[in-house]
Design a protein around this motif. Structure first.
Motif, short mmCIF file in Angstrom:
data_model
loop_
_atom_site.label_atom_id
_atom_site.label_comp_id
_atom_site.label_asym_id
_atom_site.label_seq_id
_atom_site.Cartn_x
_atom_site.Cartn_y
_atom_site.Cartn_z
N LYS A 168 2.24 1.92 -3.47
CA LYS A 168 1.25 2.48 -4.39
C LYS A 168 0.99 3.95 -4.12
O LYS A 168 0.65 4.71 -5.04
CB LYS A 168 -0.06 1.69 -4.27
CG LYS A 168 0.01 0.30 -4.86
CD LYS A 168 -1.32 -0.41 -4.73
CE LYS A 168 -1.26 -1.81 -5.34
NZ LYS A 168 -2.55 -2.53 -5.21
N GLU A 169 1.12 4.40 -2.87
CA GLU A 169 0.87 5.79 -2.53
C GLU A 169 2.02 6.71 -2.92
O GLU A 169 1.84 7.92 -2.98
CB GLU A 169 0.60 5.91 -1.03
CG GLU A 169 -0.74 5.33 -0.60
CD GLU A 169 -0.97 5.46 0.90
OE1 GLU A 169 -0.01 5.87 1.59
OE2 GLU A 169 -2.09 5.17 1.35
N ARG A 175 0.84 -1.21 0.00
CA ARG A 175 0.00 0.00 0.00
C ARG A 175 0.86 1.25 0.00
O ARG A 175 0.56 2.23 -0.68
CB ARG A 175 -0.90 -0.01 1.24
CG ARG A 175 -1.86 1.17 1.31
CD ARG A 175 -2.97 0.89 2.29
NE ARG A 175 -2.45 0.72 3.63
CZ ARG A 175 -2.26 1.74 4.49
NH1 ARG A 175 -2.55 2.97 4.12
NH2 ARG A 175 -1.81 1.51 5.69
#
Length: 279
Positions: A233-234, A230
């Protein structure tokens, strides 16, 4: 047999055992060793002398006793107690091996310890402890089977009929203290069965705890991998290492003179009103 030395040796296993192992050790000493030493030995002390046959034929009583009692209960239980406690010394030997390795490692000047705790049940010591439980259960079951096979379901009759040579014919032989011996036999068999149940419970406890520990580590790794995915992806730029939620809180960077905004095209410029012509 020096039971005090035997108890002192076996008590060292207590600090490496689980709660079930400590209960097992208490059952062995209180309900088996103490009963064996205090009462059972006295009941079977004159067993052959109390075996009385209604014949005066020389050797008949001895042969009949050997036929019906190929091994005495008391000696069989002594062997059982010795054999059933020997696997516990495997754990002590493994801990002693770890201590020796730790001592040699410190002697060579290494500050890093090989084991966090030499008595902690992990790695090879866990397998040694589990193997000792299986061996103890197997020994208990084997001796119960031998006792059942020899003495016909642990039953002691008051009267046995013997036709073994050199007895001239069928003779009646009477067992001394049959009821008392029967009570002690059932008690020792029950204590042995209780020890088997405790060993099985301890095996289930160790295996289930190990499975729960592995499952917890697996969930922790999966959670860490999900968080890393996560975060990756950020990220929106190569020099940015913080997630978007934290980047939004960061102050905007000041623009340097070399990075001024490009001028707008001519058709997009806003023309100022001609005030002189309007007057």
């Amino acid at each position: 047999m020096d039971w005090k030395t035997f108890q002192a040796l076996l008590s060292g296993v207590n600090k490496y055992s689980t709660a079930f192992g400590r209960i097992w050790l208490s059952v062995v000493f209180v309900f088996r060793v103490m009963v064996y030493v205090v009462a059972a030995e006295r009941v079977w002390s004159d067993d052959q002398k109390d075996f009385d046959c209604n014949t005066k034929q020389p050797g008949c009583a001895n042969v009949c006793y050997d036929h019906y009692f190929p091994i005495s209960h008391i000696r069989l239980w002594a062997l059982q107690l010795i054999f059933v406690t020997c696997p516990s010394f495997m754990v002590m030997m493994h801990v002693a091996y770890r201590d020796e390795r730790e001592r040699k490692n410190a002697k060579h000047g290494n500050k890093d310890k090989l084991y966090e705790n030499t008595g902690k049940r992990h790695g090879g010591l866990w397998w040694t402890y589990l193997l000792s439980l299986f061996v103890k259960s197997g020994i208990e079951i084997s001796f119960l089977y031998i006792l059942h096979k020899i003495y016909d379901s642990f039953y002691l009759p008051r009267l046995v009929k013997c036709e073994v040579s050199p007895c001239p014919n069928q003779v009646d032989c009477y067992i001394g203290h049959p009821t008392e011996k029967k009570v002690f036999t059932y008690f020792m068999v029950g204590a042995s069965a209780l020890c088997i149940v405790l060993n099985v419970c301890e095996i289930i406890y160790l295996v289930s705890k190990r499975i729960a520990h592995i499952a917890q580590n697996t969930r922790r790794k999966q959670s860490t991998m999900a968080l890393n995915e996560r975060y990756s992806k950020e990220n929106f730029c190569s020099d940015c290492t913080l997630p978007m939620s934290q980047l939004e809180k960061q102050p905007l960077r000041s623009q340097s003179p070399g990075h001024l905004q490009a001028p707008l095209p001519a058709h997009m410029r806003a023309s100022a009103p001609n005030l002189s012509s309007a007057v």
